[in-house]
Design an enzyme around this catalytic site. Structure first.
Site, PDB file in Angstrom:
ATOM      1  CD  GLU A 158     -10.304 -14.700 -31.811  1.00  0.00           C
ATOM      2  OE1 GLU A 158     -11.052 -13.761 -32.169  1.00  0.00           O
ATOM      3  OE2 GLU A 158      -9.110 -14.788 -32.148  1.00  0.00           O
ATOM      4  CD  GLU A 175     -11.761 -14.600 -37.097  1.00  0.00           C
ATOM      5  OE1 GLU A 175     -11.787 -15.827 -37.390  1.00  0.00           O
ATOM      6  OE2 GLU A 175     -12.205 -14.161 -36.028  1.00  0.00           O
TER       7      GLU A 175
END
Ligand SMILES: NC(=O)c1ccc[n+]([C@@H]2O[C@H](COP(=O)([O-])OP(=O)(O)OC[C@H]3O[C@@H](n4cnc5c(N)ncnc54)[C@H](O)[C@@H]3O)[C@@H](O)[C@H]2O)c1
Length: 685
Positions: free
Chosen positions: A99, A119
């Site tokens: 990210e 995740e």
């Protein structure tokens, strides 16, 4: 931070994987401000190590007081910079690491680089813009697979998809700096958050979303991932970020993600072995010999070849060897047809598999895994042969599911090299590997079995040498409840339905039919044990699916069993002979007795030391026995219910059923009385 001409290089340094701890975030922030303030700097490279750009958030910081800057403000700060920032990714960039890279204006990658948003594997969605920036960069439909599955993207694919701007062969830093110099004056800067999500085909999006969710229909996180990506298409960036944030936080507080995070830590804890120094190194293993080309030998061979080992599979019976090799090849082809492997991967794995009908190949093996018939005398003869033939230091493992490892080791002159490696059927699919530690097994032999297991994609758990080891010993306790519940008045279909409603993929009796009712019957006969209902069915030739009759009836070509009134009559007859008066048994009682019996036996195994931790037992039940993932495993589930509740209910069911073994075992009773938990118990280990 260093300077190379007009390029500032900020290197993240937090071994082993550059987790984004508070200190790391502060470091990046501070150096970024310095570089932006320095007029001689025209472009910035953000780099990591050869192993990792960054492995993502430091999940040990979960639940602690946040340290500024948070990941989102940091990424926003990088993106808002008025000088180009280039992410130089040589190793992995996962989770928050990826990210951050998406917040940079450019990304360059080395050939071994890999990107991922894993995740979902701990029950979450990416929480630092991954679900909003990736669709803006490559489109919503293409973003679904990496976000919903959590699987990594290779450097080649990253370039093809348009995530990476350049592949850099050779020296990464030199290449990244040269790239940064090239783009130093280019304006406007491409800020991913300012891009529109490329217009796509809504139908294709929904089709891909359903395909990906189908793999894990029972879990919330994959669906939540889709929801967040969907928001990127309809909401402006800031609003989409709020949606992502809300979803992330609600998942994070939920039981499901807590359970998956528990398993994540449990997998790591399981590799720490009592009495084994963490510096003990595994022995070198390149060549493996598997003995027996039957059901298990074939599956084990596949796992090892897929893991990159050179495997010789040995069966003295040439027909069995031929059949075994045929099944292996067929399994690979079938998996490839479903997209599980590429053709090249299949060819590669098959090229590492060799067949033999004599024991010659064990001579240069670094590890031998025996999977012949389950007979002590045969195993002893084979281990005596292995002792004579194998080179020093070769790890000698047996896949026995019930025999005493120490007795097998006793026929060798090197019991320190002997252990159990207990795989679960189908061994190429099931991830659990119980590594059985014998009385004399050397620490480095155990570490070797764990290392090889991990390399072969397994979840290795070290257990002690008791009857049934951990998983099957607990399974036997549950099977005794299934049998008793039928005698008390519950019918197979009710038991199976209750178990399925709780979350098992299959009920226990349908599972018996699949595995073959004769299998357990033969083992019980050898041990002088009885289970009247199962034994009677086996004697009648009702062995399950393979004979079209078992607890259920199977129509030609169907795997779905239909209840059989004849079986119900038989159960009632046996129950009557044993003095039972049938009663209504509730679904709740069925589920609680099945699960609490596992927990009770698990606590006893823990106290006896045959499992090292409660969390090891959780891994065993999740990865070997299809226990529902959302529970985090039986022991974690017990903690969630409260041990007091579990112990009280067990005492009550012991009374109702007259089964002494349902009385809470000493460790469970003690922890319940102390208002403690298995998690607390693990902390004392
Ligand atoms: N089937 C399961 O679900 C399961 C699960 C875990 C462990 N196990 C254990 O794995 C072992 C193998 O079980 P399986 O189900 O694969 O059995 P299987 O009958 O399918 O295969 C056994 C193979 O061993 C071969 N064999 C026999 N003697 C041999 C010898 N001296 N040298 C070389 N090969 C020989 C046979 O020809 C046969 O092909 C057993 O110890 C069993 O308890 C089985």
């Amino acid at each position: 931070m260093q300077k190379d001409g007009e390029v500032a290089v900020i290197t993240i340094t937090n071994p082993p994987v550059n987790a984004l701890s508070g200190a790391v975030r502060q470091g990046i922030w501070g150096h970024l401000q310095d570089a932006l303030a320095d007029e001689s700097v025209k472009a910035i490279v953000l780099a990591g190590s050869a192993r990792a750009f960054s492995g993502g958030a430091d999940i040990t910081e979960f639940g602690k007081t946040p340290v500024e800057p948070g990941l989102n403000p940091l990424i926003d700060g990088i993106e808002a910079a008025d000088k180009p920032v280039v992410a130089a990714i040589e190793g992995l960039a996962f989770g928050g690491g990826f990210e951050i890279a998406l917040g940079c204006h450019y990304r360059v990658m080395g050939p071994k680089g890999s990107l991922g948003l894993p995740e979902v594997k701990i029950g979450l969605i990416p929480g630092a813009g991954g679900t909003q920036r990736l669709p803006r960069l490559i489109g919503a439909t293409a973003s679904l697979a990496p976000i919903v599955t959590g699987d990594a993207i290779s450097a080649d694919d990253a370039v093809k998809l348009g995530i990476a701007d350049k592949l850099i062969e050779g020296d990464m830093l030199a290449g990244a700096v040269a790239f940064a110099k090239d783009v130093a004056d280019k304006r406007p800067l491409r800020r991913v958050s300012e891009l529109d999500v490329p217009a796509g085909d809504a139908e294709a999006f929904e089709k891909e979303a359903s395909r990906l969710i189908a793999r894990n229909r029972k879990l919330q996180a994959p669906q939540a991932c889709v929801e967040a990506v969907r928001a990127s298409m309809s909401q402006p960036f800031a609003e989409g970020m709020k949606t992502e944030h809300d979803i992330f936080h609600s998942l994070r507080e939920g039981d499901e993600s807590k359970a998956q995070r528990h398993l994540f830590f449990a997998e790591r804890a399981a590799l720490k072995l009592p009495g084994v120094d963490k510096d003990v190194k595994p022995r070198k293993v390149e060549k493996i010999a598997v003995l027996g080309a039957g059901t298990m030998g074939g599956g084990i061979t596949m796992s090892m070849a897929t893991g990159g080992y050179d495997v010789t599979i040995i069966d003295l019976n040439p027909d069995n060897l031929k059949r075994g090799l045929g099944i292996i090849e067929n399994n690979y082809r079938k998996t490839a047809a479903r997209g599980g492997f590429t053709e090249a991967e299949v060819e590669d794995a098959l090229s590492r598999i060799h067949g033999a009908t004599d024991f010659d190949a064990v001579k240069d093996a670094d590890m031998v895994i025996e999977a012949v018939f389950e007979k002590m005398e045969l195993k002893k003869k084979i281990f005596a042969d292995l002792d004579r033939l194998c080179k020093p230091g070769c790890v000698l493992a047996s896949n026995t599911s019930s025999l005493d490892i120490d007795e097998i080791a006793s026929v060798t002159s090197r019991p320190e090299d002997v252990l159990g490696m207990h795989f679960f059927s189908p061994a190429n699919v099931m991830r659990l590997l119980e590594n059985v530690r014998g009385a004399k097994t050397a620490p480095d032999a155990l570490v070797t079995a764990n290392t090889v297991g991990k390399q072969a994609g397994k979840v290795p758990v070290t257990v002690g040498n008791c009857n049934g080891f951990v998983g099957n010993r607990m399974g036997a306790a549950r099977a005794r409840q299934v049998h008793a519940l039928m005698l008390e008045g519950a019918m197979p279909q009710q038991i199976d339905r209750a178990a399925k409603n709780f979350g098992f993929a299959m009920g226990p009796l349908a599972t018996n039919d699949l595995a073959g009712i004769d299998v357990g019957w033969l083992v019980r006969k050898e041990r002088g044990e009885v289970m009247p209902i199962h034994d009677t069915l086996a004697e009648m030739g009702r062995h399950g699916q393979k004979t079209k009759r078992g607890f259920y009836i199977y129509e030609e070509g169907s795997r779905a069993g239909v209840p059989d009134p004849e079986v119900e009559q038989l159960i009632r007859k046996i129950a009557g002979e044993k003095g039972y008066t049938p009663r209504e048994v509730s679904d709740e009682e069925i589920v609680e007795r099945l699960i609490f019996a596992l927990i009770n036996e698990g606590s006893q195994i823990l106290e006896e030391g045959f499992a090292n931790r409660a969390s090891d037992i959780d891994l065993i039940y999740i990865y070997g026995f299809g226990f529902p993932v959302w529970t985090g495993g039986p022991m974690k589930y017990a903690d969630r219910l409260g041990l007091r509740t579990v112990a009280d209910k067990l005492a009550q069911y012991a009374e109702v059923s007259g089964m002494d073994e349902l009385k809470p075992k000493p460790l469970l009773a003690r922890l319940a009385a102390e208002q403690s938990s298995f998690a607390d118990y693990d902390k004392t280990r």
